[in-house]
Design a protein around this motif. Structure first.
Motif: not given
Lengths: 229, 407
Positions: B87-103, B230-238
């Motif tokens: 599994s991988e992390l990507d911009w969708r995960d960042v999107d979800i986090l941006e909507k969460m309170p307390g961050i 060339e790793t479009g939008g995938e992250y190893t950590t957030i």
């Protein structure tokens, strides 16, 4: 004169295989303050056993030992140890000094056990060593002393807590006759000049003849007694 | 006889001392080394910060941590498969986090890029990590020695690990701010080259692991990294910074629920995991050292028993001149305590010296604490007393008449 020690019907047996060895078969003996008593008998007569029991080192099979009015059977081990510390002085045939310690330390030892303060220990020990003629040799270890000198240290050690009775176990047995005679003279001088009570066991008639009272022991019973002076 | 037996006794005392010394030296040496190791790792874990949550893909790490928290040691879910996550992390995960309170902050990062560069004809390989400008706000322990932090507008720039600029601790400077480095890598069998300007140099952190590649990594802007590797939008950590450090446990649970198939690491959890591993190492090493102490104890039982037998007659004399059984017991125990204090003190000092020497050699600063010294001394004395107890008890129980009769 008050009685220092008394035995009443004293018996001692040792188990030996299936049977028992009866070493003492009923000894009645009174030791009066200030006397010099010799107990003489051949080896196996029970004199060493008797002396050990008078010194509260061993317990009788039957009968009583009374020291200064106290029946020893009523005392526990610690009380017996304290009695040996304060009332009894032992002198042995083989001197039994602590080989690592010098003469002074050896004489101080019974006081250390009795809890005498350090400074007083030193003072009393050196005074006594001078009295037995070893004032110059206090810092010598037993191995550096002759047999006669070692026995003098042992006598000083036995006297240092000012006991009521000194128990002497063949004290001349390991010395030549001249040295043995000198040791006897020393013991007699403490008896005469300071009124110390002595019980001495020996198988040597010459030594026994020097005592005030001679008790003869054979096969665990007293077979004779006489006053010599 | 007496002088001989005296030197004989001294020799035996010295042997006992040596036994206890070795045992205690082993105990203190090994424990102060592991303590030093613990300190080092703990201080490196401190880099994570108390309000920082690190999200990595996959659930294996999380389950391993749970098992270590429960006191188990590397359950079946741990082991070698832990980092082989699909599994991988990507911009969708960042999107979800941006909507969460307390961050407060969200810092995606990507690592694993490998490249080479050439300096004066020598080729070096390097690990590359892509970061955003918020990186330095969250990784506060990463301080710049020279240059400046990343800004949003920066493109072909690089922040160097300390060792890349100063490989010999400041003696010779390999790169300075403003220098250009040509980074080359292979992507899908095509060679790609990128010219980077040195923006800054990190302070030394003393390790080649940890965020940012430690002392030996390249930090480049995330966008630049994505284009180059060339790793479009995938992250190893957030990395996420909580607004309030007190809510960190609740927040990490919420994140774990909101994002699928991720593990959430807080400094607290990471520390617990490390502690449990170090605890195990400490227990194993301590056990080995403890065995040597036990052997020393057996040696003491032996020599003291011999000593009691030799001095039987002397014990008889002591009893005849008024010593109580307890006096004799104390006499022998005092000797044992003396052995323990002497051997323990010398042993502890030796152990500390040993841990310093070995620590220098393996690169760990061992911890020399008075506490450990006192505990080691205590154990030395306990070992000696326990070992001396039986021989001393035998001595004190000797019958005076029989003792006097012995040769």
């Amino acid at each position: 004169m008050s009685v220092v020690m008394e035995t009443v019907g004293l018996e001692k047996e040792y188990p030996q295989g299936d049977s028992v060895l009866r070493v003492l078969k009923g000894i009645d003996l009174k030791v009066v303050e200030g006397e010099f008593m010799a107990i003489m008998g051949p080896s196996g007569s029970g004199k060493s056993t008797l002396l050990n029991m008078l010194g509260a080192l061993d317990k009788p099979s039957a009968g009583k030992i009374i020291v200064h009015g106290t029946d020893l059977s009523t005392l526990n081990d610690n009380e017996l140890a304290d009695l040996r510390s304060k009332e009894i002085g032992f002198v042995f045939q083989f001197f039994n000094l602590i080989p690592r310690s010098n003469a002074l330390k050896n004489v101080e030892l019974p006081m250390a056990i009795a809890g005498v303060p350090r400074r007083e220990r030193r003072e009393r020990a050196s005074k006594l060593l001078e009295l037995v003629g070893l004032g110059e040799r206090m810092d010598h270890r037993p191995a550096e002393l002759s047999g006669g000198e070692q026995q003098r240290v042992a006598i000083a050690r036995a006297l240092v807590n000012e006991p009521s009775v000194l128990l002497c176990d063949e004290v001349t047995g390991n010395l030549d006759s001249k040295t043995g005679f000198e040791v006897m003279e020393l013991l007699l001088s403490f008896n005469k000049e300071q009124g110390k009570t002595f019980i001495l066991i020996t198988h040597d008639p010459n030594v026994a003849q020097m005592a005030q009272r001679l008790v003869q022991l054979q096969d665990g019973i007293i077979i004779g007694e006489k006053k010599l002076w | 006889m007496s002088i001989e037996s005296l030197s004989e006794r001294k020799f035996r005392f010295a042997l006992n001392l040596l036994g206890i010394m070795i045992g205690i030296a082993a105990v203190t040496g090994l424990i102060s080394l592991t303590q030093g190791m613990n300190n080092e790792i703990t201080s490196q874990m401190g880099i994570l910060g108390t309000s920082t949550i690190t999200i990595i893909p996959g659930t294996q790490v999380a389950s391993m941590m749970e098992s270590s928290q429960e006191g188990g040691f590397m359950g079946p879910s741990g082991g070698s498969s832990m980092f082989l996550s699909t599994s991988e992390l990507d911009w969708r995960d960042v999107d979800i986090l941006e909507k969460m309170p307390g961050i407060d902050l969200i810092v995606p990062g990507v690592s694993g890029g490998q490249g080479v560069y050439v300096r004066k004809g020598d080729t070096f390989s390097v690990s590359v990590e892509g970061i955003t400008d918020a990186y330095f706000q969250i990784n506060e322990a990463d301080e710049l020695l020279e240059g400046r932090e990343l800004m949003r507008s920066d493109k072909a720039v690089v922040i160097l690990g300390y060792k890349l600029a100063y490989p010999f601790d400041g003696e010779e400077k390999y790169f300075g701010v403003g220098d250009r480095i040509k980074l080359t890598t292979m992507v899908d069998k095509n060679e790609k080259t990128l010219s980077l300007r040195v923006l800054g140099i990190l302070e030394e952190v003393g390790s080649s692991i940890g965020p940012g590649g430690g002392d030996e990594g390249f930090l480049i802007p995330l966008r630049t990294y994505e284009q180059f590797f060339e790793t479009g939008g995938e992250y190893t950590t957030i990395q996420v910074k909580a607004e309030d450090p007190d809510t960190i446990n609740q927040l990490s649970a919420e994140i774990e629920d909101a994002l699928e198939d991720v593990s959430v690491i807080t400094s607290e959890v990471a520390m617990e995991m490390v502690n449990s591993i170090i605890g195990t190492i400490e227990a194993v090493l301590g056990g080995i050292a403890g065995i040597s102490l036990m052997v020393a104890g057996v040696g003491i039982i032996n020599t003291m028993t011999v000593s009691v037998m030799e001095r039987t007659r002397e014990i008889g004399v002591l009893k005849a001149i008024g010593a109580r059984s307890s006096d004799v017991l104390m006499m022998f125990l005092t000797e044992a305590v003396l052995t323990g204090i002497t051997g323990g003190t010398i042993g502890a000092v030796f152990g500390f010296i040993l841990s310093k020497v070995v620590g220098n050699y393996v690169g760990v600063t061992s911890e020399v604490s008075l506490n450990l010294g006192v505990i080691a001394l205590f154990f030395a004395v306990i070992t000696c007393v326990v070992s001396g107890l039986y021989p001393a008890w035998r001595a004190s129980n000797l019958h005076p008449v029989e003792a006097l009769r012995s040769e």
